[in-house]
Design a protein around this motif. Structure first.
Motif, PDB file in Angstrom:
ATOM      1  N   UNK A   1       0.900  -1.192   0.116  1.00  0.00           N
ATOM      2  CA  UNK A   1      -0.144   0.271  -0.130  1.00  0.00           C
ATOM      3  C   UNK A   1       0.978   1.116   0.012  1.00  0.00           C
ATOM      4  N   UNK A   2       0.716   2.180  -0.752  1.00  0.00           N
ATOM      5  CA  UNK A   2       1.379   3.478  -0.620  1.00  0.00           C
ATOM      6  C   UNK A   2       1.358   3.944   0.568  1.00  0.00           C
ATOM      7  N   UNK A   3       2.559   4.696   1.036  1.00  0.00           N
ATOM      8  CA  UNK A   3       2.576   5.246   2.437  1.00  0.00           C
ATOM      9  C   UNK A   3       1.487   6.538   2.430  1.00  0.00           C
ATOM     10  N   UNK A   4       1.185   7.176   1.303  1.00  0.00           N
ATOM     11  CA  UNK A   4      -0.083   8.157   1.445  1.00  0.00           C
ATOM     12  C   UNK A   4      -1.082   7.638   2.046  1.00  0.00           C
ATOM     13  N   UNK A   5      -1.501   6.455   1.279  1.00  0.00           N
ATOM     14  CA  UNK A   5      -2.988   5.836   1.583  1.00  0.00           C
ATOM     15  C   UNK A   5      -2.478   5.176   2.971  1.00  0.00           C
ATOM     16  N   UNK A   6      -1.650   4.517   3.364  1.00  0.00           N
ATOM     17  CA  UNK A   6      -1.274   4.373   4.729  1.00  0.00           C
ATOM     18  C   UNK A   6      -1.835   5.409   5.743  1.00  0.00           C
ATOM     19  N   UNK A   7      -0.887   6.563   5.315  1.00  0.00           N
ATOM     20  CA  UNK A   7      -1.237   7.746   6.388  1.00  0.00           C
ATOM     21  C   UNK A   7      -2.814   8.144   6.481  1.00  0.00           C
ATOM     22  N   UNK A   8      -3.440   8.103   5.339  1.00  0.00           N
ATOM     23  CA  UNK A   8      -4.726   8.570   5.272  1.00  0.00           C
ATOM     24  C   UNK A   8      -5.770   7.534   6.070  1.00  0.00           C
ATOM     25  N   UNK A   9      -5.378   6.268   5.813  1.00  0.00           N
ATOM     26  CA  UNK A   9      -6.078   5.524   6.439  1.00  0.00           C
ATOM     27  C   UNK A   9      -6.217   5.331   7.992  1.00  0.00           C
ATOM     28  N   UNK A  10      -4.704   5.584   8.555  1.00  0.00           N
ATOM     29  CA  UNK A  10      -4.743   5.758   9.882  1.00  0.00           C
ATOM     30  C   UNK A  10      -5.425   6.932  10.427  1.00  0.00           C
ATOM     31  N   UNK A  11      -5.469   8.088   9.723  1.00  0.00           N
ATOM     32  CA  UNK A  11      -6.144   9.405  10.084  1.00  0.00           C
ATOM     33  C   UNK A  11      -7.603   9.175  10.241  1.00  0.00           C
ATOM     34  N   UNK A  12      -7.838   8.430   9.155  1.00  0.00           N
ATOM     35  CA  UNK A  12      -9.390   8.236   9.037  1.00  0.00           C
ATOM     36  C   UNK A  12     -10.098   7.170  10.095  1.00  0.00           C
ATOM     37  N   UNK A  13      -9.019   6.412  10.727  1.00  0.00           N
ATOM     38  CA  UNK A  13      -9.337   5.531  11.605  1.00  0.00           C
ATOM     39  C   UNK A  13      -9.439   6.138  13.005  1.00  0.00           C
ATOM     40  N   UNK A  14      -8.897   7.217  13.073  1.00  0.00           N
ATOM     41  CA  UNK A  14      -8.955   8.261  14.317  1.00  0.00           C
ATOM     42  C   UNK A  14      -7.474   8.071  15.083  1.00  0.00           C
ATOM     43  N   UNK A  15      -6.374   7.767  14.313  1.00  0.00           N
ATOM     44  CA  UNK A  15      -5.093   7.759  14.807  1.00  0.00           C
ATOM     45  C   UNK A  15      -4.686   9.205  14.983  1.00  0.00           C
ATOM     46  N   UNK A  16      -3.823   9.560  15.873  1.00  0.00           N
ATOM     47  CA  UNK A  16      -3.372  10.694  16.141  1.00  0.00           C
ATOM     48  C   UNK A  16      -2.384  11.055  14.900  1.00  0.00           C
ATOM     49  N   UNK A  17      -2.544  12.313  14.369  1.00  0.00           N
ATOM     50  CA  UNK A  17      -1.824  12.744  13.177  1.00  0.00           C
ATOM     51  C   UNK A  17      -0.217  12.765  13.421  1.00  0.00           C
ATOM     52  N   UNK A  18       0.045  13.381  14.790  1.00  0.00           N
ATOM     53  CA  UNK A  18       1.546  13.021  14.980  1.00  0.00           C
ATOM     54  C   UNK A  18       2.105  11.564  14.836  1.00  0.00           C
ATOM     55  N   UNK A  19       1.286  10.777  15.562  1.00  0.00           N
ATOM     56  CA  UNK A  19       1.541   9.108  15.238  1.00  0.00           C
ATOM     57  C   UNK A  19       1.732   8.710  14.065  1.00  0.00           C
ATOM     58  N   UNK A  20       0.594   9.100  13.415  1.00  0.00           N
ATOM     59  CA  UNK A  20       0.343   8.783  11.922  1.00  0.00           C
ATOM     60  C   UNK A  20       1.652   9.133  11.236  1.00  0.00           C
ATOM     61  N   UNK A  21       2.170  10.272  11.080  1.00  0.00           N
ATOM     62  CA  UNK A  21       3.293  10.721  10.644  1.00  0.00           C
ATOM     63  C   UNK A  21       4.684  10.097  11.091  1.00  0.00           C
ATOM     64  N   UNK A  22       4.552   9.772  12.141  1.00  0.00           N
ATOM     65  CA  UNK A  22       5.757   9.076  12.695  1.00  0.00           C
ATOM     66  C   UNK A  22       5.614   7.711  12.386  1.00  0.00           C
ATOM     67  N   UNK A  23       4.601   6.805  12.239  1.00  0.00           N
ATOM     68  CA  UNK A  23       4.312   5.512  11.640  1.00  0.00           C
ATOM     69  C   UNK A  23       4.969   5.264  10.051  1.00  0.00           C
ATOM     70  N   UNK A  24       4.521   6.453   9.449  1.00  0.00           N
ATOM     71  CA  UNK A  24       5.086   6.560   8.016  1.00  0.00           C
ATOM     72  C   UNK A  24       6.180   6.479   7.617  1.00  0.00           C
TER      73      UNK A  24
END
Length: 67
Positions: A1-24
């Motif tokens: 999965x492209x990292x951009x999609x990974x990031x978007x899906x985490x955000x959509x699932x309610x993950x904290x944006x800072x954590x999502x950026x860190x995970x990506x």
């Protein structure tokens, strides 16, 4: 999965944006072999020689297929 999609899906699932950026960022580093080094920690903690993820995956894949 492209990292951009990974990031978007985490955000959509309610993950904290800072954590999502860190995970990506972490996933990007792994994809670039940024963690492709062996340490002696496994040997020290588990008492066995460390191995690469590729070796681990091949070993477990063979066990899964034959088991």
């Amino acid at each position: 999965m492209p990292l951009e999609v990974y990031h978007e899906r985490m955000i959509a699932a309610g993950v904290d944006p800072e954590f999502a950026a860190f995970a990506v960022d972490g996933s990007r580093k792994v994809a670039r072999d940024g963690n492709a080094r062996l340490t002696r920690d496994v040997e020290r903690v588990l008492g066995r020689t460390p191995r690469t993820f590729l070796t681990w995956a091949a070993d477990h894949s063979a066990a899964f297929v034959s088991g």
